[in-house]
Design an enzyme around this catalytic site. Structure first.
Site, mmCIF file in Angstrom:
data_model
loop_
_atom_site.group_PDB
_atom_site.id
_atom_site.type_symbol
_atom_site.label_atom_id
_atom_site.label_comp_id
_atom_site.label_asym_id
_atom_site.label_seq_id
_atom_site.Cartn_x
_atom_site.Cartn_y
_atom_site.Cartn_z
ATOM 1 N N ASP A 24 1.569 -7.307 9.794
ATOM 2 C CA ASP A 24 2.359 -6.086 10.016
ATOM 3 C C ASP A 24 3.474 -6.323 11.022
ATOM 4 O OD1 ASP A 24 0.498 -4.751 8.422
ATOM 5 O OD2 ASP A 24 -0.683 -4.084 10.150
ATOM 6 N N ARG A 31 -4.750 4.526 10.593
ATOM 7 C CA ARG A 31 -4.290 3.304 11.285
ATOM 8 C C ARG A 31 -3.437 3.648 12.490
ATOM 9 N NH1 ARG A 31 -0.467 -1.253 8.540
ATOM 10 N NH2 ARG A 31 1.083 -0.439 9.952
ATOM 11 N N HIS A 84 -0.244 -10.456 4.515
ATOM 12 C CA HIS A 84 0.908 -10.112 5.356
ATOM 13 C C HIS A 84 0.477 -9.968 6.812
ATOM 14 C CE1 HIS A 84 -0.967 -6.229 4.548
ATOM 15 N NE2 HIS A 84 -0.358 -5.743 5.623
ATOM 16 N N HIS A 111 -3.653 -10.219 7.034
ATOM 17 C CA HIS A 111 -4.684 -9.441 6.353
ATOM 18 C C HIS A 111 -4.234 -9.071 4.945
ATOM 19 C CE1 HIS A 111 -2.260 -6.514 8.641
ATOM 20 N NE2 HIS A 111 -2.538 -5.643 7.679
HETATM 21 C C1 SIN Z 1 -2.873 -2.548 6.027
HETATM 22 O O1 SIN Z 1 -2.287 -3.484 5.538
HETATM 23 O O2 SIN Z 1 -2.619 -2.124 7.151
HETATM 24 C C2 SIN Z 1 -3.998 -1.887 5.259
HETATM 25 C C3 SIN Z 1 -5.271 -2.624 5.371
HETATM 26 C C4 SIN Z 1 -6.368 -1.973 4.581
HETATM 27 O O3 SIN Z 1 -6.175 -0.901 4.001
HETATM 28 O O4 SIN Z 1 -7.465 -2.514 4.539
#
Ligand code: SIN
Length: 291
Positions: A113, A282, A111, A267
């Site tokens: 974000d 994050r 995906h 990612h």
């Molecule tokens: C996310 O998609 O922001 C999480 C990525 C992760 O936990 O490695």
């Protein structure tokens, strides 16, 4: 079709080393202590490495939440996440958490974000606080490389097309998948009203390079096409863009940080550490309108 991805060179100056981790995406940056205020030229170096490599990685950083926030604010204003639980006392830090008794992880599929926002986020800065002894790696894929490797014919077809992205099927009440398991980590389903259309091929606002901008997590259909008509071409683009040649894999350690650019990458957080805790912080940065 053969795919030409040549390894970019290692760049060094007297303090900073930028070491690409693969041919298409990702670079480690060495020589910076992110707990202190970076000089303007250091910020510039990180920003241009981010725009070139799509994601940059740092190791062995010891950061308080305040230092994480201060680093992020050097690049863009912070976007406060509407759906993720915040770290206690820090509304600008979203928790990416999975407890040993929880089965679903956050971000466990390819995906980008915030593609469902009218103005999608620039990127995120993810900092590892607690990681499992094995597993829990994150994959990144270059949408520059995915675009570059398309045929001229398909590039011409996609030029000028737009696609619709949504948050509703992921964060809205309609998504019943793992509802119990996600409780306390993901919430505010009533706020999942965002739909947005964006060009299928964008020109990256920082690098000027073209990138493919559809993703399996949030893109639903092409504008002016039905869902059924869109599906085969979207599926083809997803298979193409997730080719291993366009990706890299990041192994987390406590103190690791990944800073990715949502306009140039996808990612995927691997969920292969059942029974273990994984906790990352994050911070997401505001972006600009895409064209
Ligand atoms: C996310 O998609 O922001 C999480 C990525 C992760 O936990 O490695």
């Amino acid at each position: 079709m053969s795919i030409a991805v040549s390894a970019p060179p290692i760049i060094r100056n007297d303090r900073i080393e930028i070491r690409p981790v693969g041919g298409a995406v990702g670079a480690e940056i060495h020589g910076l202590d992110l707990s202190r205020s970076l000089a303007e030229d250091e910020v510039k170096t990180v920003r241009s490495a981010l725009f070139e490599h799509g994601v940059v990685f740092f190791r062995d950083q010891e950061l308080t939440p305040e230092q994480h926030i201060a680093f992020a604010e050097r690049f863009a204003p912070i976007n406060i996440n509407r759906f993720f639980k915040h770290a206690d006392g820090y509304p600008t830090i979203a928790e990416v958490r999975k407890e040993p008794d929880q089965k679903a992880n956050i971000g466990g599929g390819w995906h980008t974000d915030h593609s469902y926002d009218q103005v999608p986020a620039l990127g995120s800065i993810l900092y590892a606080r607690e990681v499992p002894p094995t597993g829990g790696d994150t994959l990144f894929a270059s949408m520059y490389a995915a675009y570059d490797a398309l045929s001229d014919g398909l590039k011409a077809t996609l030029e000028g097309m737009r696609a619709m992205h949504s948050s509703r099927h992921v964060f809205g009440a309609a998504n019943k998948k793992n509802a119990e398991d996600r409780k306390g980590r993901i919430g505010n389903a009533e706020l999942a009203t965002q739909d947005a259309t964006h060009p299928v091929v964008i020109r990256h606002p920082g690098s000027g390079r073209k990138a493919l901008y559809v993703n399996p997590g949030f893109t639903l259909q092409f504008e002016g096409w039905t869902v059924e008509e869109s599906r085969p071409l979207l599926d083809y683009l997803y298979r193409h863009a997730s080719r291993p040649e366009f990706s890299c894999r990041f192994r987390w350690q406590p103190g690791s940080m990944a800073f990715w650019d949502n306009r140039a990458t996808w990612h995927y957080a691997l969920n292969d550490y059942q029974g273990q805790r994984r906790l990352l912080h994050r911070i997401t940065l505001e972006g600009v309108a895409l064209s």
